[in-house]
Design a protein around this motif. Sequence first.
Motif, PDB file in Angstrom:
ATOM      1  N   LYS A   1       0.821  -1.220   0.000  1.00  0.00           N
ATOM      2  CA  LYS A   1       0.000   0.000   0.000  1.00  0.00           C
ATOM      3  C   LYS A   1       0.856   1.272   0.000  1.00  0.00           C
ATOM      4  O   LYS A   1       0.399   2.347   0.368  1.00  0.00           O
ATOM      5  N   LEU A   2       2.118   1.137  -0.414  1.00  0.00           N
ATOM      6  CA  LEU A   2       3.032   2.277  -0.450  1.00  0.00           C
ATOM      7  C   LEU A   2       3.219   2.745  -1.891  1.00  0.00           C
ATOM      8  O   LEU A   2       2.903   2.029  -2.845  1.00  0.00           O
ATOM      9  N   GLN A   3       3.759   3.944  -2.040  1.00  0.00           N
ATOM     10  CA  GLN A   3       4.025   4.486  -3.374  1.00  0.00           C
ATOM     11  C   GLN A   3       5.204   3.754  -4.001  1.00  0.00           C
ATOM     12  O   GLN A   3       6.314   3.767  -3.472  1.00  0.00           O
ATOM     13  N   PHE A   4       4.976   3.126  -5.145  1.00  0.00           N
ATOM     14  CA  PHE A   4       6.038   2.407  -5.852  1.00  0.00           C
ATOM     15  C   PHE A   4       6.901   3.400  -6.621  1.00  0.00           C
ATOM     16  O   PHE A   4       6.406   4.162  -7.450  1.00  0.00           O
ATOM     17  N   VAL A   5       8.203   3.384  -6.334  1.00  0.00           N
ATOM     18  CA  VAL A   5       9.137   4.312  -6.981  1.00  0.00           C
ATOM     19  C   VAL A   5       9.748   3.691  -8.231  1.00  0.00           C
ATOM     20  O   VAL A   5       9.863   4.328  -9.273  1.00  0.00           O
ATOM     21  N   GLY A   6      10.164   2.424  -8.124  1.00  0.00           N
ATOM     22  CA  GLY A   6      10.779   1.777  -9.266  1.00  0.00           C
ATOM     23  C   GLY A   6      11.701   0.648  -8.858  1.00  0.00           C
ATOM     24  O   GLY A   6      11.635   0.139  -7.741  1.00  0.00           O
ATOM     25  N   ILE A   7      12.573   0.282  -9.792  1.00  0.00           N
ATOM     26  CA  ILE A   7      13.485  -0.848  -9.617  1.00  0.00           C
ATOM     27  C   ILE A   7      14.920  -0.360  -9.725  1.00  0.00           C
ATOM     28  O   ILE A   7      15.261   0.414 -10.625  1.00  0.00           O
ATOM     29  N   ILE A   8      15.752  -0.817  -8.811  1.00  0.00           N
ATOM     30  CA  ILE A   8      17.200  -0.646  -8.956  1.00  0.00           C
ATOM     31  C   ILE A   8      17.769  -2.027  -9.271  1.00  0.00           C
ATOM     32  O   ILE A   8      17.658  -2.947  -8.458  1.00  0.00           O
ATOM     33  N   ASP A   9      18.317  -2.169 -10.471  1.00  0.00           N
ATOM     34  CA  ASP A   9      18.817  -3.456 -10.952  1.00  0.00           C
ATOM     35  C   ASP A   9      20.342  -3.445 -10.885  1.00  0.00           C
ATOM     36  O   ASP A   9      21.005  -2.800 -11.702  1.00  0.00           O
ATOM     37  N   SER A  10      20.894  -4.158  -9.915  1.00  0.00           N
ATOM     38  CA  SER A  10      22.351  -4.174  -9.750  1.00  0.00           C
ATOM     39  C   SER A  10      23.018  -5.231 -10.628  1.00  0.00           C
ATOM     40  O   SER A  10      24.241  -5.337 -10.642  1.00  0.00           O
ATOM     41  N   VAL A  11      22.223  -6.014 -11.343  1.00  0.00           N
ATOM     42  CA  VAL A  11      22.755  -7.011 -12.278  1.00  0.00           C
ATOM     43  C   VAL A  11      22.785  -6.407 -13.679  1.00  0.00           C
ATOM     44  O   VAL A  11      23.808  -6.408 -14.358  1.00  0.00           O
ATOM     45  N   SER A  12      21.634  -5.916 -14.141  1.00  0.00           N
ATOM     46  CA  SER A  12      21.527  -5.127 -15.379  1.00  0.00           C
ATOM     47  C   SER A  12      22.089  -5.846 -16.601  1.00  0.00           C
ATOM     48  O   SER A  12      23.082  -5.432 -17.200  1.00  0.00           O
ATOM     49  N   THR A  13      21.440  -6.940 -16.955  1.00  0.00           N
ATOM     50  CA  THR A  13      21.834  -7.696 -18.142  1.00  0.00           C
ATOM     51  C   THR A  13      20.604  -7.979 -18.992  1.00  0.00           C
ATOM     52  O   THR A  13      19.470  -7.703 -18.597  1.00  0.00           O
ATOM     53  N   ALA A  14      20.848  -8.583 -20.148  1.00  0.00           N
ATOM     54  CA  ALA A  14      19.745  -8.968 -21.025  1.00  0.00           C
ATOM     55  C   ALA A  14      18.832  -9.994 -20.364  1.00  0.00           C
ATOM     56  O   ALA A  14      17.679 -10.160 -20.777  1.00  0.00           O
ATOM     57  N   ASP A  15      19.332 -10.675 -19.343  1.00  0.00           N
ATOM     58  CA  ASP A  15      18.495 -11.639 -18.624  1.00  0.00           C
ATOM     59  C   ASP A  15      17.556 -10.966 -17.628  1.00  0.00           C
ATOM     60  O   ASP A  15      16.451 -11.445 -17.386  1.00  0.00           O
ATOM     61  N   THR A  16      18.013  -9.853 -17.016  1.00  0.00           N
ATOM     62  CA  THR A  16      17.199  -9.222 -15.973  1.00  0.00           C
ATOM     63  C   THR A  16      16.253  -8.159 -16.507  1.00  0.00           C
ATOM     64  O   THR A  16      15.180  -7.933 -15.932  1.00  0.00           O
ATOM     65  N   TYR A  17      16.611  -7.502 -17.598  1.00  0.00           N
ATOM     66  CA  TYR A  17      15.793  -6.384 -18.083  1.00  0.00           C
ATOM     67  C   TYR A  17      14.355  -6.772 -18.445  1.00  0.00           C
ATOM     68  O   TYR A  17      13.419  -6.040 -18.112  1.00  0.00           O
ATOM     69  N   PRO A  18      14.120  -7.906 -19.134  1.00  0.00           N
ATOM     70  CA  PRO A  18      12.724  -8.237 -19.464  1.00  0.00           C
ATOM     71  C   PRO A  18      11.834  -8.371 -18.224  1.00  0.00           C
ATOM     72  O   PRO A  18      10.683  -7.903 -18.239  1.00  0.00           O
ATOM     73  N   ASN A  19      12.355  -8.962 -17.164  1.00  0.00           N
ATOM     74  CA  ASN A  19      11.566  -9.086 -15.939  1.00  0.00           C
ATOM     75  C   ASN A  19      11.377  -7.739 -15.255  1.00  0.00           C
ATOM     76  O   ASN A  19      10.306  -7.457 -14.712  1.00  0.00           O
ATOM     77  N   ASP A  20      12.422  -6.888 -15.281  1.00  0.00           N
ATOM     78  CA  ASP A  20      12.268  -5.526 -14.747  1.00  0.00           C
ATOM     79  C   ASP A  20      11.103  -4.824 -15.440  1.00  0.00           C
ATOM     80  O   ASP A  20      10.229  -4.226 -14.791  1.00  0.00           O
ATOM     81  N   LEU A  21      11.106  -4.885 -16.761  1.00  0.00           N
ATOM     82  CA  LEU A  21      10.092  -4.164 -17.533  1.00  0.00           C
ATOM     83  C   LEU A  21       8.705  -4.763 -17.336  1.00  0.00           C
ATOM     84  O   LEU A  21       7.698  -4.039 -17.342  1.00  0.00           O
ATOM     85  N   LEU A  22       8.649  -6.074 -17.128  1.00  0.00           N
ATOM     86  CA  LEU A  22       7.363  -6.714 -16.858  1.00  0.00           C
ATOM     87  C   LEU A  22       6.802  -6.255 -15.512  1.00  0.00           C
ATOM     88  O   LEU A  22       5.603  -5.948 -15.393  1.00  0.00           O
ATOM     89  N   ILE A  23       7.660  -6.191 -14.501  1.00  0.00           N
ATOM     90  CA  ILE A  23       7.230  -5.701 -13.184  1.00  0.00           C
ATOM     91  C   ILE A  23       6.751  -4.256 -13.290  1.00  0.00           C
ATOM     92  O   ILE A  23       5.699  -3.884 -12.758  1.00  0.00           O
ATOM     93  N   LEU A  24       7.524  -3.427 -13.989  1.00  0.00           N
ATOM     94  CA  LEU A  24       7.157  -2.022 -14.147  1.00  0.00           C
ATOM     95  C   LEU A  24       5.839  -1.870 -14.908  1.00  0.00           C
ATOM     96  O   LEU A  24       5.003  -1.034 -14.572  1.00  0.00           O
ATOM     97  N   GLU A  25       5.650  -2.707 -15.920  1.00  0.00           N
ATOM     98  CA  GLU A  25       4.398  -2.651 -16.675  1.00  0.00           C
ATOM     99  C   GLU A  25       3.200  -2.954 -15.772  1.00  0.00           C
ATOM    100  O   GLU A  25       2.187  -2.248 -15.795  1.00  0.00           O
ATOM    101  N   LYS A  26       3.335  -3.992 -14.957  1.00  0.00           N
ATOM    102  CA  LYS A  26       2.228  -4.406 -14.091  1.00  0.00           C
ATOM    103  C   LYS A  26       1.965  -3.403 -12.973  1.00  0.00           C
ATOM    104  O   LYS A  26       0.861  -3.352 -12.421  1.00  0.00           O
ATOM    105  N   LEU A  27       2.970  -2.600 -12.632  1.00  0.00           N
ATOM    106  CA  LEU A  27       2.821  -1.631 -11.545  1.00  0.00           C
ATOM    107  C   LEU A  27       2.623  -0.200 -12.044  1.00  0.00           C
ATOM    108  O   LEU A  27       2.662   0.748 -11.260  1.00  0.00           O
ATOM    109  N   GLY A  28       2.434  -0.042 -13.351  1.00  0.00           N
ATOM    110  CA  GLY A  28       2.099   1.275 -13.887  1.00  0.00           C
ATOM    111  C   GLY A  28       3.275   2.178 -14.178  1.00  0.00           C
ATOM    112  O   GLY A  28       3.114   3.405 -14.278  1.00  0.00           O
TER     113      GLY A  28
END
Length: 348
Positions: free
Chosen positions: A238-265
């Motif tokens: 119930k808190l304000q979602f700011v975003g994702i900090i990805d400390s791995v930052s590879t082609a493997d992690t980005y699609p999931n980052d973007l999927l999470i961001l899509e689902k959270l607006g």
Amino acid sequence: MSLPANQAAWLHKADTQLQVGDAPLPTAGPNEIVIRNAAIAINPVDCHMQKVGVFIQQWPAIFGCDVAGIVHEVGSSVTRFNVGDRVIGHTINLISGRPKDGAFALFTTVPADKAAILPATITFTDGVVVPFALEAAICALSATEPGTALPGVSTPALGLPYPSLDPVPSGKVIVVNGASSSVGSMVTQLATAAGVKVIAVTSAQNAGLACTCGAAEAFDYRDSSFVEKVVEAVENSKLQFVGIIDSVSTADTYPNDLLILEKLGGGHLSCTHPPPAEVPENVKTGMIFAVNDVATPVWTDYVTKALQAGKLKCLPAPTVIGKGLEFIHGALEKCEAGVSATKLVVEV
């Protein structure tokens, strides 16, 4: 009285072995200290510098970002330190290009506002895991205006509060992907100390480390439904979602980052490497560049007190590779091969 001799692990050309040799003894500018290093840590950016010469401005080069040791000399305008103090420091060779600012030496120059007293209860090999990760974490969390990381790539500007010994709930939540890495675990610690709730993504075996660093919940990236679980955890907060900090930052992690961001607006996506080229309009990307004056208040007002109080932990724990500058090249190779939930350290 003769001056002490300095040596360094020099890089003469990209993708070659570091060579230990004599180096000029640094002198402190007005706002600098010279540290006689006792321990040096290895970071992935060091591997990139050694392999391809990125950020290196003059050859031969001394690079490296993390030092811990004894203050050897104090600049004329410095009041926070005295000769003989035990300190940790973050070097600025990334931006200055000066060999005297590189960590891979017996003596290194460090800006006084990027150093802190290391309590006597903490070893140099433990303390040296902190500096680069701390500066990177603050650059990821607290900058209010985007800067330039690389040509055409901006830095993040999440504008979150600074860490405090007595944090006040901020009403905000972030996701930290790769929360058991050096930067990820420090982001988790400092965000938590700023009153920000952290949802961690890591392996099941490293979930305990993420929670020790302050994560409210930790999810296994190998779980096929982890994206849904992360989204649910954020929504349930119930808190304000700011975003994702990805400390791995590879082609493997980005699609999931973007999927999470899509689902959270939408929201911020802060990366340790160049971010994905194409993102939705409601996603603000940035690449962390770990040298910025935004970290100064944390260095001067928070680090030592938090270390003393046990509220800033030297995590992930170090793995000491050996003692002597000749061990640095091997440590770079081990870092390049990949490590998990540890930071590689060389004693000198």
